[in-house]
Design an enzyme around this catalytic site. Structure first.
Site, mmCIF file in Angstrom:
data_model
loop_
_atom_site.group_PDB
_atom_site.id
_atom_site.type_symbol
_atom_site.label_atom_id
_atom_site.label_comp_id
_atom_site.label_asym_id
_atom_site.label_seq_id
_atom_site.Cartn_x
_atom_site.Cartn_y
_atom_site.Cartn_z
ATOM 1 C CE LYS A 58 -2.497 2.389 -0.224
ATOM 2 N NZ LYS A 58 -1.586 3.069 0.716
ATOM 3 C CB CYS B 250 -14.157 12.715 6.807
ATOM 4 S SG CYS B 250 -14.678 11.557 8.085
ATOM 5 C CD GLU C 164 -12.408 16.747 2.943
ATOM 6 O OE1 GLU C 164 -11.822 16.234 1.982
ATOM 7 O OE2 GLU C 164 -12.919 16.088 3.861
ATOM 8 C CD GLU D 118 -18.006 5.722 4.878
ATOM 9 O OE1 GLU D 118 -18.167 6.920 5.148
ATOM 10 O OE2 GLU D 118 -18.908 4.879 4.960
HETATM 11 P P1 NAD Z 1 -6.087 9.960 0.211
HETATM 12 O O1 NAD Z 1 -7.232 9.791 -0.711
HETATM 13 O O2 NAD Z 1 -4.930 10.767 -0.219
HETATM 14 O O3 NAD Z 1 -5.475 8.518 0.594
HETATM 15 C C1 NAD Z 1 -6.287 7.503 1.141
HETATM 16 C C2 NAD Z 1 -5.655 6.153 0.821
HETATM 17 O O4 NAD Z 1 -5.693 5.937 -0.587
HETATM 18 C C3 NAD Z 1 -4.188 6.047 1.235
HETATM 19 O O5 NAD Z 1 -3.948 4.746 1.707
HETATM 20 C C4 NAD Z 1 -3.470 6.278 -0.088
HETATM 21 O O6 NAD Z 1 -2.184 5.703 -0.152
HETATM 22 C C5 NAD Z 1 -4.417 5.581 -1.046
HETATM 23 N N1 NAD Z 1 -4.292 5.999 -2.443
HETATM 24 C C6 NAD Z 1 -3.867 7.200 -2.922
HETATM 25 N N2 NAD Z 1 -3.902 7.182 -4.290
HETATM 26 C C7 NAD Z 1 -4.361 5.960 -4.645
HETATM 27 C C8 NAD Z 1 -4.617 5.336 -5.902
HETATM 28 N N3 NAD Z 1 -4.398 5.963 -7.056
HETATM 29 N N4 NAD Z 1 -5.086 4.074 -5.908
HETATM 30 C C9 NAD Z 1 -5.328 3.421 -4.747
HETATM 31 N N5 NAD Z 1 -5.082 3.938 -3.535
HETATM 32 C C10 NAD Z 1 -4.611 5.204 -3.477
HETATM 33 O O7 NAD Z 1 -6.695 10.496 1.593
HETATM 34 P P2 NAD Z 1 -5.951 10.856 2.964
HETATM 35 O O8 NAD Z 1 -5.175 12.119 2.810
HETATM 36 O O9 NAD Z 1 -5.249 9.664 3.507
HETATM 37 O O10 NAD Z 1 -7.222 11.122 3.901
HETATM 38 C C11 NAD Z 1 -7.932 12.320 3.837
HETATM 39 C C12 NAD Z 1 -9.242 12.172 3.100
HETATM 40 O O11 NAD Z 1 -9.966 11.074 3.638
HETATM 41 C C13 NAD Z 1 -10.140 13.374 3.282
HETATM 42 O O12 NAD Z 1 -10.746 13.698 2.071
HETATM 43 C C14 NAD Z 1 -11.165 12.894 4.310
HETATM 44 O O13 NAD Z 1 -12.385 13.588 4.258
HETATM 45 C C15 NAD Z 1 -11.301 11.461 3.923
HETATM 46 N N6 NAD Z 1 -11.815 10.672 5.047
HETATM 47 C C16 NAD Z 1 -13.109 10.234 4.997
HETATM 48 C C17 NAD Z 1 -13.639 9.504 6.059
HETATM 49 C C18 NAD Z 1 -15.057 9.008 6.026
HETATM 50 O O14 NAD Z 1 -15.372 8.090 6.784
HETATM 51 N N7 NAD Z 1 -15.937 9.542 5.186
HETATM 52 C C19 NAD Z 1 -12.849 9.211 7.176
HETATM 53 C C20 NAD Z 1 -11.533 9.689 7.190
HETATM 54 C C21 NAD Z 1 -11.033 10.396 6.111
#
Ligand code: NAD
Length: 501
Positions: free
Chosen positions: A190, A301, A401, A265
């Site tokens: 996804k 991140c 964050e 992550e």
């Molecule tokens: P997000 O958590 O909003 O979304 C991530 C994914 O989860 C998307 O595909 C979203 O559609 C899905 N999602 C949202 N709600 C869900 C649910 N209830 N059930 C299942 N899936 C769901 O994050 P974002 O805005 O896309 O990315 C930013 C975040 O990602 C930041 O917190 C950043 O630090 C983190 N990040 C971490 C890493 C790492 O490797 N540690 C890398 C990149 C981003």
């Protein structure tokens, strides 16, 4: 002049996106779609299918069906396929970078930087292809006597739900799919609803590389309904998630019923610690501020969004960081001179501006920035590079964050205080140590509760473990640790005589 990305849509031949299930592209059962608006211009870029529970059911069923054959596929065939795919990615790098710029507004200039690039994604596939024929186990002698042996085997964990964020789609796609496919797992992927088109093209290329139908399936759409249906599905053996801490917690809850394997992550509030003996304080400041502004506008991140700076080099650091902020250019992501992109959506824009207001209320000293960019950028979600000096490490801007172009700078007096402040966070993803003293560098690196510590800068690569301590996640991506995370360890006990053991 008004900023527009519309002509690029035609140039890149962008079509509306479909689901990919069992080797076939198709619409959602109920015909639902999502309209994607460009974060730099507010224009409609295109649409794609929104998968509901019945579509997720089809995708998991296809992955389950494909599992038997793919998990038993000869190592040599899997190795060749993964290398072939890596080459295809390299050939299509420019096209993919263009699609990413249409998706998430990350400028072409930054799309070429290795740590988020198609090149690193391709290298991750090459790297993990190397583990396929080395997935060995152990042969253990009897412990208490008797004539028997124990053998261990690495076997694929099964059907993997891989859920991606929007900010680094190439590399995060690869850091999940390469080890999963190398281990013999099948996948339901996804992508983020804010970076779908480039991921769909990457999947298209998997089919072109010859991946059998059903091994990778794609369900597009937002967290609700698509993500929720996926994490609730009993046919998923492992959930591999990159994204926010909030959704990570939701995934842990959802997995509790069936005890699915989970890799997370998540976010960070990583410190850059700049000591008085740093060889180049100006460079440390520019590196830190560059990571908080260039390309992703701080939506990274692992960016060091908290600078802990020794009092004696504090002003020098602030001057150089401010200078860096002044060099960042914004605008059309397809213009090679543009260095930074917009915030991904209006929700994120409000969140970042809210945190900046909090910083002012908390009486941190606003050195530069703090406002939304105007003029031809007014239709986009752009925020100026922002520095808060004299921040209290316990304050919101030093603890949360923010995921925007905001650096909180905190002074310290000695090494002990620096380490204490650095570890005083709920997160533990990354950290930077700037010092000319090698013993201090190791001492501090070992004392930090963080998964990835860079000394005088850092370079991400596909073969090094990446992941967080504390609330920054569970498990590691990259390298052997990631490959093993897509396997189960089986022990086979074999008596060598007819006697009972
Ligand atoms: P997000 O958590 O909003 O979304 C991530 C994914 O989860 C998307 O595909 C979203 O559609 C899905 N999602 C949202 N709600 C869900 C649910 N209830 N059930 C299942 N899936 C769901 O994050 P974002 O805005 O896309 O990315 C930013 C975040 O990602 C930041 O917190 C950043 O630090 C983190 N990040 C971490 C890493 C790492 O490797 N540690 C890398 C990149 C981003």
């Amino acid at each position: 002049m008004t900023l527009t990305v519309q002509p690029r849509r035609e140039e890149l031949g962008l079509k509306d996106g479909l689901l990919y299930v069992d080797g076939r592209w198709r619409a959602a059962h109920d015909g639902s779609t999502w309209t994607h608006r460009h974060p730099a211009t507010g224009e409609t870029v295109g649409g794609f299918a929104v998968a509901g529970a019945p579509d997720v059911e089809d995708a998991v069923t296809a992955a389950r069906r494909a599992f038997d054959a793919w998990s038993r596929e000869r190592a040599g065939a899997r190795v060749k396929l993964l290398h072939r795919y890596a080459e295809l990615l390299r050939t299509h790098a420019d096209e993919l970078r263009g699609l990413q710029a249409l998706d998430n507004g990350v400028p072409l200039s930054f799309g070429g930087i290795y740590a988020t690039s198609v090149d690193m994604a391709a290298d991750a596939f090459d790297h993990h292809a190397g583990w396929v024929d080395k997935a060995g186990g152990q042969t253990l002698p009897p412990y208490q006597g008797g004539d028997h042996i124990a053998m261990t085997f690495r076997e694929p964990v099964g059907v993997v739900a891989a859920i991606l964020p929007w900010n680094a789609p190439f590399v995060l796609f690869a850091q999940k799919l390469a080890p999963a496919l190398a281990a013999g797992c099948t996948v339901v992927l996804k992508p983020s609803e804010y970076a779908t088109f480039c991921v769909l093209r990457m999947v298209d290329l998997l089919a072109e590389a010859g991946l059998p139908d059903g091994v990778v399936n794609v369900v597009t759409g937002p967290g609700d309904p698509t993500g929720e249906a996926l994490i609730a599905h009993p046919g998923v053996d492992k959930i591999s998630f990159t994204g926010s801490r909030e959704v990570g917690r939701r995934i842990v809850q959802a997995s509790a019923g069936m005890l699915q394997r989970v890799s997370l992550e998540l976010g960070g509030k990583s410190p850059a610690i700049v000591f008085e003996d740093a060889e180049d304080v100006g460079l440390a400041a520019m590196t830190t501020m560059g990571a908080v502004t260039m390309g992703l506008s701080g939506q990274a991140c692992v960016a060091h969004t908290r600078a802990l700076v020794h009092r004696t080099v504090y002003d020098e650091f602030l001057d150089a960081a401010q200078g860096m902020a002044g060099m960042i250019t914004y605008g059309d992501p397809f213009d090679p001179s543009v260095l930074a992109g917009p915030l991904i959506n209006e929700r994120q824009l409000d969140r970042v501006l809210g945190h900046i207001s909090r910083g002012r209320e908390e009486r941190a000293r606003l050195v530069i920035g703090g406002e939304r960019l105007a003029g031809e950028l007014c239709a986009g979600n752009f925020v100026a590079p922002t520095i808060f000096a004299d921040a209290d490490n316990a304050s919101t801007i030093a603890q949360e964050e923010i995921f925007g172009p905001v650096l909180a700078v905190v002074p310290f007096a000695d090494e002990e205080e620096a380490v204490r402040l650095a570890n005083d966070t709920e997160y533990g993803l990354g950290a930077g140590v700037y010092t000319g003293n090698a013993k201090r560098a190791f001492r501090v690196a070992r004392a930090l509760r963080a998964g990835l510590v860079g000394v005088n800068g850092f370079q991400l690569e596909p073969h090094v473990p990446f992941g967080g301590y504390k609330q920054s996640g569970l498990g590691r991506e990259g390298g052997l640790a990631a490959f093993e995370a897509y396997t189960e360890l089986k022990t086979v006990l074999l008596p060598l005589t007819d006697e009972l053991m």
